[in-house]
Structures are given as C-alpha cells and as structure tokens.
Motif scaffolding. Structure first.
Motif, short mmCIF file in Angstrom:
data_model
loop_
_atom_site.label_atom_id
_atom_site.label_comp_id
_atom_site.label_asym_id
_atom_site.label_seq_id
_atom_site.Cartn_x
_atom_site.Cartn_y
_atom_site.Cartn_z
N SER A 39 -8.64 -3.50 -6.59
CA SER A 39 -8.67 -2.37 -5.64
C SER A 39 -8.70 -1.02 -6.36
N GLY A 63 -1.20 -1.53 2.88
CA GLY A 63 -2.64 -1.63 2.61
C GLY A 63 -3.38 -2.28 3.74
N ASN A 99 -7.42 -4.24 4.12
CA ASN A 99 -8.71 -4.63 3.53
C ASN A 99 -8.77 -4.37 2.02
N ASN A 100 -7.69 -4.68 1.35
CA ASN A 100 -7.55 -4.47 -0.10
C ASN A 100 -7.75 -3.02 -0.54
N GLU A 101 -7.34 -2.10 0.36
CA GLU A 101 -7.32 -0.67 0.00
C GLU A 101 -5.99 -0.09 0.44
N THR A 111 -4.78 -6.21 -6.64
CA THR A 111 -4.55 -4.77 -6.80
C THR A 111 -5.41 -4.22 -7.93
N HIS A 125 -4.49 8.48 1.08
CA HIS A 125 -4.39 9.07 -0.26
C HIS A 125 -3.74 10.44 -0.12
#
Ligand code: NAP
Length: 170
Positions: A48, A14, A16-18, A45, A22
């Motif tokens: 997020s 991950g 920046n908390n992403e 999480t 995808h």
C-alpha cells in the motif's frame, strides 16, 4: 515495541488496502517518529506504500507467509517467532509496528506503547485496530490538544500498557 497508527472514531484504519485519509501533520509526525528507527509491517501494508517501496531512512521488516518473497531494502520474516528474534538486535523503543490490521492485532501483546492519531470522523473502513479503550491493560497516558485540518478534527493520543502489577511500563 511501539504501535503507531491513525484510527477513526470506530478504530477504522483502512479501506481497499489504502489509508482512510491523509493529514499532512500526521504524516509528518509518523515520518519524524519513525525515521532512523525500525518499522515492522505486513506484506499488504508494504504494497500500500507509494510504488510498494520500503520507507526511506528506516530499517524495514516485512512479515509474509510467502517463502519466495524478496524485495530490495526489506528484511523479510515469515512468522512472529522469526520477527521477535530479528528485533532482539534493536532497543524496544526503536521498533515501531506500523500495521496493518492483521499485524497490529498479532503484535499488540508485544507492544507497551501505542501512538494513535485519533480522527474524529466515521469513515467507511474494512480494517480496524483493536479498541484500546475497551482493553483494561491499556490506558491513555497523554492526549494532545485538539488539532484540525480543514474541517477534520483529530488528537495525538499516547496509550500505555500496564504491567501485571498495575504499574505503567516505560
Ligand atoms: N491507519 C493506519 O495507521 C494504517 C497503518 C498501516 C496500514 N493501514 C491499512 O491497513 C490495511 C492493510 O492491513 P491488512 O490487515 O489487510 O494487512 P497487513 O497486516 O498489512 O498484512 C497482512 C499480511 O502480512 C503477512 N503476515 C501477517 N502476519 C503474519 C505472520 N504471523 N506470519 C507470516 N506472515 C504474516 C501476510 O502476508 P502474505 O499474505 O504475503 O503471507 C498477511 O497477508 C490497508 O488498508 C492499509 O492502508 C492503516
């Protein structure tokens, strides 16, 4: 407990908390594997996830040190001990540790299987999974054929932890 994660070549998970990326087939695999089961995650999480909402059709358990934290549809626990007590209600193979980095690291000793989507890329990342290839008790039990999504290459890899006798746990 089963760990489930998507990691890049450096075990990055991950930024920046992403998530790093995808991949629709990976999201589908995650949804199908965890639906109807229990998911355990850290408070970051949960935040997020889309709109910070728990995952549908799953029992969501969230770890936080904040005694005041409350969220509809979420079972909140405040320590590993409280979590272990809470998951005693469920069969071990129905409980999935879904991250993030802090929670993966803390719960790895309680997991006997890890479902890793291994993405053959090097992303900029600020959170990482422990390198399972470097841990002698973990070994690859199964690996899918090469998967692609546009120019991304990835594999679904199942790791299992060996018990002290050197036998693979189930
Ligand atoms: N690639 C993947 O498969 C994947 C999966 C999931 C997440 N991620 C990524 O991972 C990143 C988030 O990971 P992170 O390490 O920053 O956060 P995290 O592990 O999701 O959450 C950490 C938080 O959980 C709580 N917590 C953890 N252990 C605890 C304990 N023993 N007792 C009480 N509370 C505890 C604390 O919450 P409080 O601060 O509220 O006390 C802590 O700040 C994001 O970038 C996310 O996108 C990737």
């Amino acid at each position: 407990m089963i760990l489930i994660a998507a990691a890049d070549r450096n075990w990055g998970i991950g930024l920046n908390n992403e998530l790093l990326t995808h991949i629709p087939a990976d999201q589908k695999f995650f949804r199908e594997t965890t639906t109807g089961n229990v998911v355990v995650m850290g408070r970051r999480t949960l935040e997020s996830l889309p709109k910070g909402e728990p995952l549908k059709n799953r029992i969501n358990i969230v770890l936080t040190g904040n005694p005041a934290f409350k969220k509809e549809g979420v079972t909140v626990v405040h320590s590993i001990e409280e979590l272990l007590k809470e998951i005693e209600k469920y069969p071990g193979d129905s409980v999935f540790c879904i991250g993030g980095a802090k929670v993966y690291k803390e719960l790895l000793p309680y997991c006997d299987k890890a479902l890793i989507t291994r993405i053959d890329e090097e992303y900029e990342a600020d959170v990482f999974l422990p390198d399972l290839d470097a841990l002698s008790e973990w070994s690859i039990a199964e690996e899918s054929e090469e998967q692609t999504y546009f120019d991304l290459v990835y594999h679904f890899v199942t790791y299992k932890k060996e018990n002290n006798n050197g036998d693979l746990t189930t």
